[in-house]
Design a protein around this motif. Structure first.
Motif, short mmCIF file in Angstrom:
data_model
loop_
_atom_site.label_atom_id
_atom_site.label_comp_id
_atom_site.label_asym_id
_atom_site.label_seq_id
_atom_site.Cartn_x
_atom_site.Cartn_y
_atom_site.Cartn_z
N PRO A 84 31.98 -39.85 41.38
CA PRO A 84 32.08 -38.83 40.32
C PRO A 84 31.55 -37.46 40.77
O PRO A 84 30.63 -37.37 41.60
N GLN A 85 32.12 -36.42 40.20
CA GLN A 85 31.78 -35.06 40.57
C GLN A 85 30.29 -34.76 40.39
O GLN A 85 29.66 -34.14 41.26
N ASP A 86 29.71 -35.19 39.27
CA ASP A 86 28.31 -34.87 39.02
C ASP A 86 27.38 -35.54 40.05
O ASP A 86 26.33 -34.98 40.40
N VAL A 87 27.79 -36.70 40.54
CA VAL A 87 26.99 -37.39 41.57
C VAL A 87 27.10 -36.64 42.90
O VAL A 87 26.09 -36.42 43.58
N LEU A 88 28.32 -36.24 43.26
CA LEU A 88 28.51 -35.46 44.49
C LEU A 88 27.68 -34.18 44.47
O LEU A 88 27.05 -33.82 45.46
N ASP A 89 27.66 -33.52 43.32
CA ASP A 89 26.92 -32.26 43.20
C ASP A 89 25.44 -32.46 43.51
O ASP A 89 24.82 -31.66 44.22
N LYS A 90 24.87 -33.52 42.99
CA LYS A 90 23.44 -33.80 43.22
C LYS A 90 23.17 -34.23 44.66
O LYS A 90 22.19 -33.81 45.27
N ASP A 91 24.05 -35.08 45.18
CA ASP A 91 23.82 -35.61 46.52
C ASP A 91 24.03 -34.55 47.61
O ASP A 91 23.28 -34.51 48.59
N TYR A 92 25.04 -33.71 47.43
CA TYR A 92 25.36 -32.72 48.45
C TYR A 92 24.40 -31.54 48.46
O TYR A 92 24.26 -30.86 49.49
N ASP A 93 23.73 -31.29 47.35
CA ASP A 93 22.80 -30.17 47.25
C ASP A 93 21.46 -30.54 47.91
O ASP A 93 20.76 -31.42 47.43
N PRO A 94 21.09 -29.88 49.01
CA PRO A 94 19.86 -30.26 49.71
C PRO A 94 18.60 -30.04 48.88
O PRO A 94 17.56 -30.65 49.15
#
Length: 430
Positions: free
Chosen positions: A213-223
């Motif tokens: 999901p997009q919201d998970v990618l946003d959190k994981d990709y943000d250092p």
């Protein structure tokens, strides 16, 4: 003797001083000549020749500016640009991928804030597609000028599909079925080369965006987001889906490069290849009307956006240490002008980020259709190897190469990725 010695020393000092002044005060038509160092990632043709020609054109129009160019290939560039930007003599103007790759330079104070240049010269900057600036903007400041835009998709050989009575797949399972039939016919289903592992990152990024999901990618990709930990099961499933393609790749993928896979496809020996849309111009002259393009099909059970595409601008930045920001910006404006943007698609098959540069006059019907894959997508994602921290990228790519060699499982790879991500995020908090 003492007088002669003193006179000799004075003479040597004078000559040294004179030589130093001569070197630094060269002029053309009464104006001091400014030398700019330009660093990019295309040492091979046709782009090498394109930039050499562009430099000569610029120097002719600006006789008081000389451009010294250096170029190295992708993976070497990623390492070298970090080193030279941290040195006392960085390039004045340099190429950069967008997203996290560019943001790192901005955070470290190595790239010049270009916001005022963009705002003050609207006649130039308004010609560039506004959305393309987003991936070079950090904390409301613009650090890079979009030069090109591109996307990733499956290319296919229409003749092979006709001969085998195949339909363009619209689902991941359909892609696997097509690959099985091509392999049964004695041909290579999917051309691939991962000797330079950036090619793996494009598969990883695309499958992640289909499975997570997009919201998970946003959190994981943000250092800087401590909540992101790459624990979502979709990441393992994405790697499993990637491994489903392994039986249909050409042999020895880790020992051949991307250019080899493109030539394999170009020669009609492979039915499918995962290429950048800019590569149409390198393949269409051979396959002509038998070349087709389709977006990566959605994966059954995926929690991401099936109507998405990996697509991102690539751009040009200026070093914060440059002694000649005005002249450097003049060169950047020249490279990102509408005139050069129209030329770059025709001459090197790179889609310009400048509006109105992909037309019937300089692009084939397929190239125009391809750019619409980006325009019509609900969501576009940056290249994975520039969207996340380089340490996480390295853990992913090294692990996936080992996975292709049968030495790691998808679970093993993600265990390593999670460990590195934890370190990266802990470091970002300090």
């Amino acid at each position: 003797m003492k007088k002669l010695l003193i006179l000799s020393i004075i003479s040597i000092l004078f000559l040294s001083l004179f030589a130093g002044c001569s070197k630094s005060s060269s002029s053309t038509n009464g104006k001091d000549v400014v030398e700019l160092k330009f660093f990019h990632r295309w040492p091979n043709q046709p782009k090498k020749q394109y930039f050499e020609k562009a430099v000569k054109e610029f120097e002719k129009a600006h006789p008081n500016i000389k451009i010294k160019t250096e170029a190295v290939l992708n993976d070497s560039y990623k390492e070298k640009i970090r080193v030279v930007l941290g040195s006392s003599t960085p390039p004045d103007v340099f190429f950069s991928w967008s997203g996290e790759f560019a943001y790192n330079f901005a955070r470290q104070g190595q790239s010049l804030d270009l916001t005022n240049y963009v705002k003050e010269d609207k006649a130039w900057s308004d010609q560039i597609i506004a959305s393309q600036f987003n991936a070079f903007t950090l904390d409301s400041k613009i650090y890079g000028i979009p030069w090109s835009t591109d996307g990733k998709a499956f290319f296919y050989n229409k003749k092979i599909f006709r001969d085998l009575n195949l339909e363009v797949p619209t689902t991941w399972s359909g892609l696997i079925e097509v690959s099985k039939k091509v392999k049964a016919a004695g041909l290579t289903p999917i051309a691939f080369g991962s000797k330079a592992p950036w090619t793996i990152s494009h598969y990883i990024g695309t499958l992640n965006q289909l499975m997570v999901p997009q919201d998970v990618l946003d959190k994981d990709y943000d250092p800087k987001n401590s909540e992101g930990d790459f624990s979502h099961p979709g990441y393992v499933k994405a790697l499993e889906k990637f491994m489903e393609l392994k039986p249909y790749f050409n042999k020895g993928v880790n020992s051949v490069d991307h250019e080899y896979s493109r030539e394999l496809f170009n020669s009609g020996k492979a039915a499918i290849g995962f290429f950048q849309l800019a590569e149409i111009g390198l393949i269409e002259p051979s396959l002509k009307e038998d070349l087709g393009v389709f977006n990566v099909p959605g994966v059954e059970g995926g929690e991401g956006n099936a109507n998405s595409i990996t697509a991102a601008p690539e751009g040009i930045m200026i070093s914060s240490k440059t002694k000649h920001p005005k002249e450097a910006m003049e060169f950047v404006k020249f490279l990102t002008s509408k005139e050069k943007g129209t030329e770059q698609l025709k001459e090197v098959s790179e889609y310009s980020a400048v509006k109105g540069t992909t037309t019937e006059a300089n692009a084939s019907k397929l190239q125009q259709d391809a750019i619409n894959l980006i325009v019509n997508a609900e969501q576009t994602y940056l290249w994975f190897d520039t969207a996340v921290d380089i340490k996480i990228v390295d853990a992913y790519l090294n692990g996936t190469q080992l996975m292709l060699d049968g030495k790691k499982s998808p679970e093993d790879v993600m265990k390593d990725v999670r460990a590195v991500a934890k370190e990266v995020k802990a470091s970002a908090k300090k």
